[in-house]
Design a protein around this motif. Sequence first.
Motif, PDB file in Angstrom:
ATOM      1  N   GLY A 140       0.790  -1.221   0.000  1.00  0.00           N
ATOM      2  CA  GLY A 140       0.000   0.000   0.000  1.00  0.00           C
ATOM      3  C   GLY A 140       0.820   1.267   0.000  1.00  0.00           C
ATOM      4  N   THR A 141       2.128   1.149   0.240  1.00  0.00           N
ATOM      5  CA  THR A 141       2.982   2.339   0.281  1.00  0.00           C
ATOM      6  C   THR A 141       4.258   2.143  -0.540  1.00  0.00           C
ATOM      7  OG1 THR A 141       2.173   2.820   2.514  1.00  0.00           O
ATOM      8  CG2 THR A 141       4.137   3.994   1.789  1.00  0.00           C
ATOM      9  N   LEU A 142       5.091   1.195  -0.128  1.00  0.00           N
ATOM     10  CA  LEU A 142       6.401   1.043  -0.761  1.00  0.00           C
ATOM     11  C   LEU A 142       6.290   0.606  -2.222  1.00  0.00           C
ATOM     12  CD1 LEU A 142       9.464   1.134  -0.272  1.00  0.00           C
ATOM     13  CD2 LEU A 142       9.346  -1.303   0.263  1.00  0.00           C
ATOM     14  N   ALA A 143       5.474  -0.411  -2.507  1.00  0.00           N
ATOM     15  CA  ALA A 143       5.373  -0.927  -3.878  1.00  0.00           C
ATOM     16  C   ALA A 143       4.808   0.092  -4.852  1.00  0.00           C
ATOM     17  CB  ALA A 143       4.544  -2.214  -3.895  1.00  0.00           C
ATOM     18  N   PRO A 144       3.664   0.746  -4.552  1.00  0.00           N
ATOM     19  CA  PRO A 144       3.154   1.730  -5.513  1.00  0.00           C
ATOM     20  C   PRO A 144       4.098   2.913  -5.687  1.00  0.00           C
ATOM     21  CG  PRO A 144       1.851   1.739  -3.495  1.00  0.00           C
ATOM     22  CD  PRO A 144       2.722   0.536  -3.451  1.00  0.00           C
ATOM     23  N   PHE A 145       4.727   3.346  -4.589  1.00  0.00           N
ATOM     24  CA  PHE A 145       5.714   4.418  -4.736  1.00  0.00           C
ATOM     25  C   PHE A 145       6.856   3.975  -5.641  1.00  0.00           C
ATOM     26  CE2 PHE A 145       9.901   5.855  -3.283  1.00  0.00           C
ATOM     27  CZ  PHE A 145       9.824   7.173  -3.676  1.00  0.00           C
ATOM     28  N   GLY A 146       7.316   2.729  -5.451  1.00  0.00           N
ATOM     29  CA  GLY A 146       8.438   2.228  -6.246  1.00  0.00           C
ATOM     30  C   GLY A 146       8.126   2.151  -7.725  1.00  0.00           C
ATOM     31  N   VAL A 147       6.957   1.597  -8.084  1.00  0.00           N
ATOM     32  CA  VAL A 147       6.651   1.453  -9.512  1.00  0.00           C
ATOM     33  C   VAL A 147       6.413   2.811 -10.166  1.00  0.00           C
ATOM     34  CG1 VAL A 147       5.725  -0.875  -9.256  1.00  0.00           C
ATOM     35  CG2 VAL A 147       4.172   1.062  -9.075  1.00  0.00           C
ATOM     36  N   GLU A 148       5.835   3.758  -9.428  1.00  0.00           N
ATOM     37  CA  GLU A 148       5.640   5.090 -10.007  1.00  0.00           C
ATOM     38  C   GLU A 148       6.963   5.833 -10.115  1.00  0.00           C
ATOM     39  OE1 GLU A 148       2.490   7.200  -8.096  1.00  0.00           O
ATOM     40  OE2 GLU A 148       0.950   5.842  -8.866  1.00  0.00           O
ATOM     41  N   LEU A 149       7.887   5.544  -9.200  1.00  0.00           N
ATOM     42  CA  LEU A 149       9.214   6.143  -9.301  1.00  0.00           C
ATOM     43  C   LEU A 149       9.930   5.633 -10.546  1.00  0.00           C
ATOM     44  CD1 LEU A 149      11.219   8.000  -7.782  1.00  0.00           C
ATOM     45  CD2 LEU A 149      12.145   5.936  -6.723  1.00  0.00           C
ATOM     46  N   VAL A 150       9.830   4.327 -10.814  1.00  0.00           N
ATOM     47  CA  VAL A 150      10.417   3.756 -12.028  1.00  0.00           C
ATOM     48  C   VAL A 150       9.740   4.324 -13.270  1.00  0.00           C
ATOM     49  CG1 VAL A 150      10.772   1.615 -13.309  1.00  0.00           C
ATOM     50  CG2 VAL A 150      11.130   1.647 -10.841  1.00  0.00           C
ATOM     51  N   ALA A 151       8.440   4.567 -13.193  1.00  0.00           N
ATOM     52  CA  ALA A 151       7.698   5.085 -14.345  1.00  0.00           C
ATOM     53  C   ALA A 151       8.238   6.434 -14.808  1.00  0.00           C
ATOM     54  CB  ALA A 151       6.217   5.211 -13.997  1.00  0.00           C
ATOM     55  N   LEU A 152       8.828   7.202 -13.880  1.00  0.00           N
ATOM     56  CA  LEU A 152       9.377   8.511 -14.243  1.00  0.00           C
ATOM     57  C   LEU A 152      10.550   8.406 -15.220  1.00  0.00           C
ATOM     58  CD1 LEU A 152       9.256  10.365 -10.817  1.00  0.00           C
ATOM     59  CD2 LEU A 152       7.907  10.860 -12.847  1.00  0.00           C
ATOM     60  N   ARG A 153      11.112   7.205 -15.363  1.00  0.00           N
ATOM     61  CA  ARG A 153      12.186   7.031 -16.348  1.00  0.00           C
ATOM     62  C   ARG A 153      11.638   6.966 -17.771  1.00  0.00           C
ATOM     63  NH1 ARG A 153      15.607   2.070 -13.513  1.00  0.00           N
ATOM     64  NH2 ARG A 153      16.034   3.096 -11.508  1.00  0.00           N
ATOM     65  N   TYR A 154      10.347   6.712 -17.892  1.00  0.00           N
ATOM     66  CA  TYR A 154       9.757   6.477 -19.205  1.00  0.00           C
ATOM     67  C   TYR A 154       8.736   7.532 -19.619  1.00  0.00           C
ATOM     68  CZ  TYR A 154      11.785   1.908 -18.205  1.00  0.00           C
ATOM     69  OH  TYR A 154      12.658   0.904 -17.879  1.00  0.00           O
ATOM     70  N   ILE A 155       8.085   8.174 -18.650  1.00  0.00           N
ATOM     71  CA  ILE A 155       7.103   9.208 -18.973  1.00  0.00           C
ATOM     72  C   ILE A 155       7.302  10.381 -18.020  1.00  0.00           C
ATOM     73  CG2 ILE A 155       5.377   7.645 -19.951  1.00  0.00           C
ATOM     74  CD1 ILE A 155       3.963   7.605 -17.280  1.00  0.00           C
ATOM     75  N   PRO A 156       6.899  11.592 -18.428  1.00  0.00           N
ATOM     76  CA  PRO A 156       7.113  12.773 -17.580  1.00  0.00           C
ATOM     77  C   PRO A 156       6.235  12.745 -16.342  1.00  0.00           C
ATOM     78  CG  PRO A 156       5.807  13.348 -19.502  1.00  0.00           C
ATOM     79  CD  PRO A 156       6.293  11.942 -19.720  1.00  0.00           C
ATOM     80  N   ALA A 157       6.645  13.505 -15.328  1.00  0.00           N
ATOM     81  CA  ALA A 157       5.911  13.547 -14.067  1.00  0.00           C
ATOM     82  C   ALA A 157       4.501  14.087 -14.250  1.00  0.00           C
ATOM     83  CB  ALA A 157       6.672  14.398 -13.049  1.00  0.00           C
ATOM     84  N   THR A 158       4.314  15.007 -15.203  1.00  0.00           N
ATOM     85  CA  THR A 158       2.975  15.540 -15.438  1.00  0.00           C
ATOM     86  C   THR A 158       2.007  14.433 -15.814  1.00  0.00           C
ATOM     87  OG1 THR A 158       3.744  16.069 -17.673  1.00  0.00           O
ATOM     88  CG2 THR A 158       3.703  17.859 -16.076  1.00  0.00           C
ATOM     89  N   LEU A 159       2.463  13.474 -16.620  1.00  0.00           N
ATOM     90  CA  LEU A 159       1.601  12.361 -17.014  1.00  0.00           C
ATOM     91  C   LEU A 159       1.396  11.390 -15.857  1.00  0.00           C
ATOM     92  CD1 LEU A 159      -0.026  10.962 -19.177  1.00  0.00           C
ATOM     93  CD2 LEU A 159       2.078   9.900 -20.035  1.00  0.00           C
ATOM     94  N   VAL A 160       2.435  11.189 -15.054  1.00  0.00           N
ATOM     95  CA  VAL A 160       2.314  10.309 -13.885  1.00  0.00           C
ATOM     96  C   VAL A 160       1.235  10.825 -12.940  1.00  0.00           C
ATOM     97  CG1 VAL A 160       3.480   9.455 -11.820  1.00  0.00           C
ATOM     98  CG2 VAL A 160       4.682   9.480 -14.002  1.00  0.00           C
ATOM     99  N   THR A 161       1.308  12.096 -12.587  1.00  0.00           N
ATOM    100  CA  THR A 161       0.329  12.650 -11.662  1.00  0.00           C
ATOM    101  C   THR A 161      -1.061  12.714 -12.286  1.00  0.00           C
ATOM    102  OG1 THR A 161       1.023  14.870 -12.366  1.00  0.00           O
ATOM    103  CG2 THR A 161       2.002  13.995 -10.357  1.00  0.00           C
ATOM    104  N   ALA A 162      -1.141  12.947 -13.597  1.00  0.00           N
ATOM    105  CA  ALA A 162      -2.446  12.990 -14.262  1.00  0.00           C
ATOM    106  C   ALA A 162      -3.159  11.649 -14.158  1.00  0.00           C
ATOM    107  CB  ALA A 162      -2.282  13.391 -15.724  1.00  0.00           C
ATOM    108  N   ILE A 163      -2.437  10.564 -14.416  1.00  0.00           N
ATOM    109  CA  ILE A 163      -3.039   9.232 -14.319  1.00  0.00           C
ATOM    110  C   ILE A 163      -3.411   8.915 -12.872  1.00  0.00           C
ATOM    111  CG2 ILE A 163      -2.648   6.770 -14.706  1.00  0.00           C
ATOM    112  CD1 ILE A 163      -0.690   7.562 -16.921  1.00  0.00           C
ATOM    113  N   ALA A 164      -2.569   9.328 -11.940  1.00  0.00           N
ATOM    114  CA  ALA A 164      -2.840   9.065 -10.522  1.00  0.00           C
ATOM    115  C   ALA A 164      -4.100   9.768 -10.043  1.00  0.00           C
ATOM    116  CB  ALA A 164      -1.646   9.496  -9.674  1.00  0.00           C
ATOM    117  N   MET A 165      -4.530  10.838 -10.753  1.00  0.00           N
ATOM    118  CA  MET A 165      -5.729  11.555 -10.359  1.00  0.00           C
ATOM    119  C   MET A 165      -6.995  10.727 -10.550  1.00  0.00           C
ATOM    120  SD  MET A 165      -4.736  14.264  -9.062  1.00  0.00           S
ATOM    121  CE  MET A 165      -3.225  15.217  -8.999  1.00  0.00           C
TER     122      MET A 165
END
Length: 336
Positions: free
Chosen positions: A259-284
């Motif tokens: 509920g904390t470490l795993a989702p943070f980890g995969v979203e952190l890795v996602a920043l290598r492939y897509i910009p943070a603006t898109l990461v936060t947009a999907i998380a909304m």
Amino acid sequence: MSVQRPVQRPVQRPVQRPVQRSAQRRFGIGLVVVGATLFILNSGVSRVALRNGIGSLELTSLRVTGTFVALLVVAVAWQRSALRLPRGRQLLLVIALGLFGVALLQLCYFMALDRLTISLALLLEYQAPILVALWAKFVQRTEVTARLWWGLALAVAGLAAATEIWEGASFDTVGVLAGIGGAICFAAYFLLGEACHDAGLSSVQVMLWGFAVATVAMNLASPVWLVEADLTASVSLQGSLDALSAPLWLVLAWVVLLGTLAPFGVELVALRYIPATLVTAIAMLEPVGAAALGWAWYAESLSAVAVLGCVAVVAGILLAQTARGEEHPEDPITLT
């Protein structure tokens, strides 16, 4: 006699093909979807703990402490540079992030989750991006477009529809105040995270020391070793899963690891492939997913108007967020 120097040819850098970029983009989006799904599920799992002998303060302390220990293991194993203690202004920023963006954020979130429906608790918290945009406009003097005001109006109207306030506003006042407090702390998390990035700290370093500060603060308020609940007891999974049970320690382990470490980890890795603006947009999309979870797991009623209100809130938040300029490539990730 002149000496003829060898001709230096320019270094050929590998060029990413459009197909490769497209594949990386899809992979990054997939990672964020996985992270958002884990955060949504965590809202339901956390409620199981809250309704089986663990108070909001205790759950906050257990979550931040467990996550800090896990982050410490990750840093020792893979990124030892993150263990370097921040200095000067960096340290002050990390302390503020740990107190407001981690400790108080989690406490407000769990209080709202315990007193409100899952959908309303997250809808209130996800007003944070609008608060960030307002801060950028009036404090940082950042240029924003009219989309900010359209997004704000749409989100407020959507929230009114999602809560159906014309039905008597029967929701818990303390829970609503906790949700609003969570939104303010969540906004502080984004803004302090940006400041930490500008000060030269890496994302892992920010999270490690932010959780370290939060762990100290929460254990002063509610030491994890004084939790009175029987962690070995078997507890009901509540709602539609009431016939099933699991050890309380396993529920808490889910909150920390999945509920904390795993989702943070995969979203952190996602920043290598897509910009943070898109990461936060999907998380909304998390509030809408949480509303669906509350309906399926805890039989929380959702009228057609409430569903449309949830969609309007998310749309308003996304619209308001696009009114800001480009964000840093290593902005912090959502931690609900």
